[in-house]
Design an enzyme around this catalytic site. Structure first.
Site, mmCIF file in Angstrom:
data_model
loop_
_atom_site.group_PDB
_atom_site.id
_atom_site.type_symbol
_atom_site.label_atom_id
_atom_site.label_comp_id
_atom_site.label_asym_id
_atom_site.label_seq_id
_atom_site.Cartn_x
_atom_site.Cartn_y
_atom_site.Cartn_z
ATOM 1 N N ASN A 167 2.421 -60.654 -29.598
ATOM 2 C CA ASN A 167 2.035 -61.254 -28.320
ATOM 3 C C ASN A 167 0.970 -62.333 -28.585
ATOM 4 O O ASN A 167 -0.175 -62.039 -28.906
ATOM 5 C CB ASN A 167 1.481 -60.153 -27.407
ATOM 6 C CG ASN A 167 1.090 -60.670 -26.029
ATOM 7 O OD1 ASN A 167 0.667 -61.820 -25.879
ATOM 8 N ND2 ASN A 167 1.235 -59.832 -25.016
ATOM 9 N N ASP B 103 -3.600 -51.517 -27.630
ATOM 10 C CA ASP B 103 -2.699 -51.120 -26.554
ATOM 11 C C ASP B 103 -3.519 -51.163 -25.280
ATOM 12 O O ASP B 103 -4.654 -50.665 -25.235
ATOM 13 C CB ASP B 103 -2.092 -49.734 -26.772
ATOM 14 C CG ASP B 103 -0.852 -49.540 -25.902
ATOM 15 O OD1 ASP B 103 -0.094 -50.513 -25.714
ATOM 16 O OD2 ASP B 103 -0.643 -48.422 -25.393
ATOM 17 N N SER B 104 -2.950 -51.793 -24.272
ATOM 18 C CA SER B 104 -3.731 -52.001 -23.066
ATOM 19 C C SER B 104 -2.810 -52.075 -21.870
ATOM 20 O O SER B 104 -1.594 -52.188 -22.009
ATOM 21 C CB SER B 104 -4.563 -53.288 -23.191
ATOM 22 O OG SER B 104 -3.781 -54.336 -23.713
ATOM 23 N N PHE C 220 -20.208 -22.563 -71.681
ATOM 24 C CA PHE C 220 -19.222 -23.239 -72.531
ATOM 25 C C PHE C 220 -19.847 -24.534 -73.030
ATOM 26 O O PHE C 220 -20.969 -24.877 -72.650
ATOM 27 C CB PHE C 220 -17.917 -23.488 -71.760
ATOM 28 C CG PHE C 220 -18.035 -24.464 -70.610
ATOM 29 C CD1 PHE C 220 -18.654 -24.105 -69.419
ATOM 30 C CD2 PHE C 220 -17.516 -25.755 -70.715
ATOM 31 C CE1 PHE C 220 -18.757 -25.006 -68.364
ATOM 32 C CE2 PHE C 220 -17.614 -26.661 -69.662
ATOM 33 C CZ PHE C 220 -18.236 -26.284 -68.486
#
Lengths: 214, 214
Positions: A10, A79-80, A167
């Site tokens: 868009n 997104d709106s 170790f």
């Protein structure tokens, strides 16, 4: 410079986002990625759609050949839509495809506007309240960076090995404040004061903080 | 429960890490992932080796079939060693393969210890200082979560469209405090008060904060 992929085709949204954010960002759009997958926006919230779109595109970019240009730092998905109180929040997430009904494609702005005016023709001024809502999701494209936690334990090297615990170099190493080697001091003592214990204490504090976030 | 993949086949390290961290973590080791790639620890710092190991294993896990069990939340890699001051910090990152010289394989503890004692045989007590160092790298296995930024702009729906700016429902929407629609107010005004401007202001603050981190 931080570069953002604006995940939309868009041109109006792209224009607004570039105008509002401006420098010092670099901008790319889906037009720069003709092979990008089409993400279906089928969530029923703005956040759901924005998150899905940004997440899927970031994953796609991450799985392309690493280092291939152009390589944005983040995917930004917007997104709106419009929530009209007299319509119980419609058109909401369906704002762009309002006139088309069940169809998955966007409708022309003029058809969406005409449908909205028709539905509101008998609604009086005081009940024509509405709001535009926008949710933006931002997802980094790169790999997760590693978090580093370090620890050290000072001491001295003996003339000969002593003890059978631990170790590696433990039989030779006498930690500061002790006369016995790590191998003699035993697991419980070593695990309180060792380099590893100190690094893990920082890591634990980080993970505890992570879990308590909302 | 947070589950950690301890990225080592060294049973001693696994034991110490589990003993120190304890509940409430779940633990996996490389023995739970026979197909995991062998990561070559060829960096010249502890942090470099730990980061490389955790990063490569997290990437491998991420690219397996999603959702396949077992699925740890994080990969934890520990690189550690002994720094002896009289040897200018040796054996350091070569602690585990000290006796083997240039070879890439770990040497038995007894051989490493014997070599260290031999090199230090003429070093007096006050110069036998040393420290164990541990660097732990932690990398999340899952995808980057999306960050969400939202914005809203209150207003009213007119009886007819007006104006030619903007897009979508802009000709119908009059923002609070104005008498003209978004389409009439023009780009500059809209981009100061719109839902998108408000969401983007939050996003910009986040990105500014990210850039200023050390």
């Amino acid at each position: 410079m931080t570069t953002l992929l604006i995940a939309t085709r868009n041109a109006h949204k792209v224009g607004e986002i570039q105008a509002i954010l401006g420098a010092p960002f670099g901008f790319l759009t889906l037009n720069d990625f003709p092979a990008a997958p089409k993400v279906v926006e089928d969530a029923n919230t703005f956040a759901g759609n924005a998150t899905k779109k940004a997440g899927e595109l970031a994953r796609w970019l991450r799985n392309r050949n690493a280092g291939r240009a152009p390589a944005p730092d983040y995917v930004l998905a917007d997104d709106s839509g419009l929530e009209v109180d007299a319509l119980n929040g419609a058109p909401g997430v369906y704002s762009a495809r309002f006139a088309g009904g069940e169809r998955d494609e966007n409708s022309p702005d003029a058809e969406n506007n005409a449908k909205l005016l028709r539905l509101l023709q008998d609604v009086p001024p005081e009940r024509r309240t509405a709001r535009f809502r926008c949710v933006i999701a931002l997802v980094p494209v790169g790999e997760h960076p590693a978090r580093i936690f370090d620890g050290a334990c000072e001491g001295r090297i003996q003339w000969a090995a002593s003890g059978h615990g631990g170790f590696g170099y433990d039989p030779l190493f006498v930690p500061e404040g002790f006369v016995q080697s790590f191998a003699e001091l035993g697991e419980e003592v070593k695990n309180r004061l060792s380099h590893r214990a100190r690094a893990l204490a920082k890591l634990k504090a980080f993970l505890d903080g992570t879990r308590s976030e909302p």
